[in-house]
Design an enzyme around this catalytic site. Structure first.
Site, mmCIF file in Angstrom:
data_model
loop_
_atom_site.group_PDB
_atom_site.id
_atom_site.type_symbol
_atom_site.label_atom_id
_atom_site.label_comp_id
_atom_site.label_asym_id
_atom_site.label_seq_id
_atom_site.Cartn_x
_atom_site.Cartn_y
_atom_site.Cartn_z
ATOM 1 N N ASN A 199 0.844 -1.192 0.000
ATOM 2 C CA ASN A 199 0.000 0.000 0.000
ATOM 3 C C ASN A 199 0.880 1.243 0.000
ATOM 4 O O ASN A 199 1.953 1.280 0.614
ATOM 5 C CB ASN A 199 -1.001 -0.006 1.158
ATOM 6 C CG ASN A 199 -0.373 -0.143 2.528
ATOM 7 O OD1 ASN A 199 0.685 -0.747 2.682
ATOM 8 N ND2 ASN A 199 -1.010 0.420 3.532
ATOM 9 N N ILE A 200 0.419 2.252 -0.732
ATOM 10 C CA ILE A 200 1.172 3.501 -0.896
ATOM 11 C C ILE A 200 0.220 4.647 -0.568
ATOM 12 O O ILE A 200 -0.713 4.926 -1.330
ATOM 13 C CB ILE A 200 1.708 3.650 -2.336
ATOM 14 C CG1 ILE A 200 2.568 2.432 -2.710
ATOM 15 C CG2 ILE A 200 2.512 4.945 -2.468
ATOM 16 C CD1 ILE A 200 2.902 2.321 -4.189
ATOM 17 N N GLU A 201 0.436 5.274 0.589
ATOM 18 C CA GLU A 201 -0.487 6.318 1.043
ATOM 19 C C GLU A 201 -0.050 7.693 0.541
ATOM 20 O O GLU A 201 1.021 7.849 -0.050
ATOM 21 C CB GLU A 201 -0.597 6.261 2.570
ATOM 22 C CG GLU A 201 -1.166 4.925 3.006
ATOM 23 C CD GLU A 201 -1.454 4.817 4.489
ATOM 24 O OE1 GLU A 201 -0.944 5.645 5.276
ATOM 25 O OE2 GLU A 201 -2.198 3.889 4.850
ATOM 26 N N CYS A 238 -10.469 -2.908 -4.727
ATOM 27 C CA CYS A 238 -9.530 -3.931 -5.208
ATOM 28 C C CYS A 238 -10.271 -5.158 -5.745
ATOM 29 O O CYS A 238 -9.842 -5.765 -6.730
ATOM 30 C CB CYS A 238 -8.565 -4.324 -4.095
ATOM 31 S SG CYS A 238 -7.402 -3.007 -3.701
ATOM 32 N N CYS A 292 -4.000 0.702 -2.656
ATOM 33 C CA CYS A 292 -3.893 -0.523 -1.855
ATOM 34 C C CYS A 292 -2.811 -1.454 -2.438
ATOM 35 O O CYS A 292 -2.470 -1.382 -3.627
ATOM 36 C CB CYS A 292 -5.205 -1.283 -1.864
ATOM 37 S SG CYS A 292 -6.526 -0.514 -0.942
ATOM 38 N N GLU A 346 -3.008 -4.613 -3.156
ATOM 39 C CA GLU A 346 -3.509 -5.498 -4.220
ATOM 40 C C GLU A 346 -3.474 -4.794 -5.567
ATOM 41 O O GLU A 346 -3.067 -5.351 -6.582
ATOM 42 C CB GLU A 346 -4.955 -5.931 -3.929
ATOM 43 C CG GLU A 346 -5.151 -6.697 -2.640
ATOM 44 C CD GLU A 346 -5.486 -5.794 -1.462
ATOM 45 O OE1 GLU A 346 -4.824 -4.746 -1.286
ATOM 46 O OE2 GLU A 346 -6.398 -6.143 -0.702
ATOM 47 N N CYS A 356 -10.363 -4.691 0.039
ATOM 48 C CA CYS A 356 -11.396 -3.647 -0.041
ATOM 49 C C CYS A 356 -12.208 -3.810 -1.331
ATOM 50 O O CYS A 356 -11.805 -4.502 -2.271
ATOM 51 C CB CYS A 356 -10.761 -2.256 0.048
ATOM 52 S SG CYS A 356 -10.174 -1.606 -1.532
HETATM 53 N N1 THU Z 1 -5.351 -1.355 2.388
HETATM 54 C C1 THU Z 1 -4.807 -2.204 1.462
HETATM 55 O O1 THU Z 1 -3.661 -2.017 1.035
HETATM 56 N N2 THU Z 1 -5.556 -3.234 1.023
HETATM 57 C C2 THU Z 1 -6.826 -3.516 1.448
HETATM 58 O O2 THU Z 1 -7.460 -4.410 0.925
HETATM 59 C C3 THU Z 1 -7.404 -2.743 2.540
HETATM 60 C C4 THU Z 1 -6.694 -1.489 2.903
HETATM 61 C C5 THU Z 1 -4.539 -0.218 2.875
HETATM 62 C C6 THU Z 1 -4.999 1.135 2.403
HETATM 63 C C7 THU Z 1 -4.442 2.036 3.480
HETATM 64 O O3 THU Z 1 -3.113 2.378 3.143
HETATM 65 C C8 THU Z 1 -4.416 1.170 4.721
HETATM 66 O O4 THU Z 1 -4.575 -0.164 4.287
HETATM 67 C C9 THU Z 1 -5.496 1.507 5.721
HETATM 68 O O5 THU Z 1 -6.739 1.504 5.126
#
Ligand code: THU
Length: 140
Positions: A42-44, A89, A53, A55, A86
């Site tokens: 995941n890259i915020e 994804c 996300c 995935e 989520c």
């Molecule tokens: N996140 C994912 O990478 N995959 C998911 O299926 C659910 C959420 C990440 C997004 C965000 O960076 C962090 O989890 C919190 O929501």
């Protein structure tokens, strides 16, 4: 590649998570039909909504390198219990796979692993098949 090995790849990818806001690290590993594996984290983002996300990072890496046939994906969250992908994804995966065949391996830091078909995660879905009589491009 077997289930356990794919989960290990997802755990390695989780190390690269850029998550300074949620502090919730996620890793994914996508197995392609040709045996290759694409990983993602995941890259915020400070603006929040551009966050990607794990995935989707894995899927976009694969597609951008010419891979579009996928067998299964492993996803590992930052918790003992397994992480369930989520909705966004799930929809992105739906674009490329047969949901009755494609497996989602959901894992965490304990041994709790749950394996489901994408069809179970996204029932009654909207997919490319819904547009088959409307698109000119031959994607079917
Ligand atoms: N996140 C994912 O990478 N995959 C998911 O299926 C659910 C959420 C990440 C997004 C965000 O960076 C962090 O989890 C919190 O929501």
């Amino acid at each position: 590649m077997n289930q356990e090995a794919l989960v290990e790849e997802a755990k390695k990818a989780r190390e690269f998570s850029y998550s300074p806001y949620s502090h919730f690290r996620v890793g994914a590993a996508l197995l392609c039909a040709d045996g290759s594996v694409y990983t993602g984290c995941n890259i915020e983002n400070a603006a929040f909504s551009p966050t990607n996300c794990a995935e989707r990072t894995a899927v976009f890496k694969a597609v951008s390198e010419g891979k579009k046939e996928f067998v299964k994906i492993a996803v590992v969250g930052d918790d003992k219990t397994y992480l369930s992908p989520c909705g966004v994804c799930r929809q992105v995966l739906m674009e490329f796979v047969d949901p009755m065949e494609f497996e989602v391996i959901m894992a965490g830091d304990s041994d709790s692993i749950k394996v489901v078909k994408l069809a179970e995660l996204l029932p009654e879905s909207f997919s490319p098949m819904n547009l088959k009589n409307h698109v000119k491009k031959d994607i079917f």
